[in-house]
Design an enzyme around this catalytic site. Structure first.
Site, mmCIF file in Angstrom:
data_model
loop_
_atom_site.group_PDB
_atom_site.id
_atom_site.type_symbol
_atom_site.label_atom_id
_atom_site.label_comp_id
_atom_site.label_asym_id
_atom_site.label_seq_id
_atom_site.Cartn_x
_atom_site.Cartn_y
_atom_site.Cartn_z
ATOM 1 N N SER A 175 0.825 -1.248 0.124
ATOM 2 C CA SER A 175 0.054 0.030 -0.091
ATOM 3 C C SER A 175 0.842 1.278 0.079
ATOM 4 C CB SER A 175 -0.906 0.104 1.139
ATOM 5 O OG SER A 175 -0.263 0.043 2.409
ATOM 6 N N LYS A 202 1.191 4.452 6.946
ATOM 7 C CA LYS A 202 0.162 5.252 5.866
ATOM 8 C C LYS A 202 0.949 6.465 5.786
ATOM 9 C CE LYS A 202 -2.826 2.275 4.847
ATOM 10 N NZ LYS A 202 -2.637 1.399 3.598
#
Length: 197
Positions: free
Chosen positions: A49, A91
Site C-alpha cells: 500500500s 500510511k
C-alpha cells in the site's frame, strides 16, 4: 617492603578496570533496551500500500508517538486500530486537525484546504473511493492518512477507518533500517525514504 606494596596494588588496579568495563557494558545494554522499549521500534512493512516509497518486507525505525511532538502532512506513520485491522498499518499523513480534505476521483487529485497536493511520492493518482464522504474536515486530535499506492491501499477513504485519532498512532517512521526487495528489480534500495522526516 616496597615490592610487596606494588604487587598488591597491581591486582587491585586490574580489578577496578574490569569492574569499570563491566559497569560501562551493563549501562550501554540497559540504555539500548530502554531506547528500544520506550523511544524507537523496528517495525516491518507488510503489503504494497505504500509503494513506491516503501516495499513489502521493509524494516522501519519508528519514533515512539510520545516523542513525536505532533504530526505534519507528509509524515509516514504506523498506526493500529484493532476495530479496523488487528495488525499495525503504515500510511502517510495527508491532513491534520482542522484541515479540509477533498478528492476529485475523476481526475485523481487530492485537495487540502482547496489546494491540489503535489504528490511526487505516489504510485498513481487517486481514482478509487472507499465510502468516506468528501469534502471532510479533519476533527481535533486526528489525522487523515492515505497509502502512496493509492488504488491498492485501504486508508482514510475507507469509512471503517476514516480520520485517525492520534492515540491510535504508534509512531512516525524516521529511517529505513533495512529495505525489502523491490518488487520489479529485486534490488534493495536504501534511499527510498528520502523526504520523510
Amino acid at each position: 617492603m616496597e615490592n610487596d606494596s606494588l604487587r598488591t596494588e597491581a591486582p587491585k588496579e586490574k580489578g577496578r578496570e574490569l569492574y569499570e568495563w563491566i559497569q560501562a557494558l551493563v549501562c550501554s545494554v540497559l540504555a539500548v533496551v530502554l531506547l528500544f522499549t520506550f523511544g524507537v521500534r523496528l517495525i516491518g512493512v507488510d503489503g504494497r500500500s505504500m509503494v513506491p516509497t516503501l516495499q513489502d518486507g521493509d524494516r522501519l525505525l519508528v519514533l515512539n508517538s510520545m516523542f513525536c511532538g505532533g504530526y505534519a502532512p507528509g509524515d509516514i506513520v504506523v498506526l493500529r486500530k484493532e476495530s479496523f485491522l488487528p495488525t499495525p498499518i503504515v500510511k502517510r499523513v495527508i491532513a491534520v486537525e482542522g484541515q479540509v480534505v477533498d478528492v476529485d476521483f475523476g481526475s485523481g487529485v487530492v485537495f487540502v484546504d482547496g489546494k491540489p497536493l503535489q504528490e511526487e511520492y505516489i504510485q498513481e493518482r487517486t481514482f478509487t473511493a472507499e465510502g468516506t464522504a468528501f469534502p471532510l474536515t479533519v476533527p481535533e486530535g486526528s489525522v487523515f492518512v492515505l497509502g502512496d499506492n493509492r488504488n491498492h491501499s485501504t486508508d482514510s477513504r475507507d469509512a471503517r477507518l476514516g480520520t485517525v485519532d492520534t492515540r491510535y498512532i504508534i509512531g512516525r517512521a524516521v529511517f529505513l533500517a533495512f529495505p525489502g526487495p523491490d518488487a520489479v528489480t529485486g534490488m534493495r534500495e536504501y534511499d527510498r525514504m528520502g523526504g520523510i522526516g
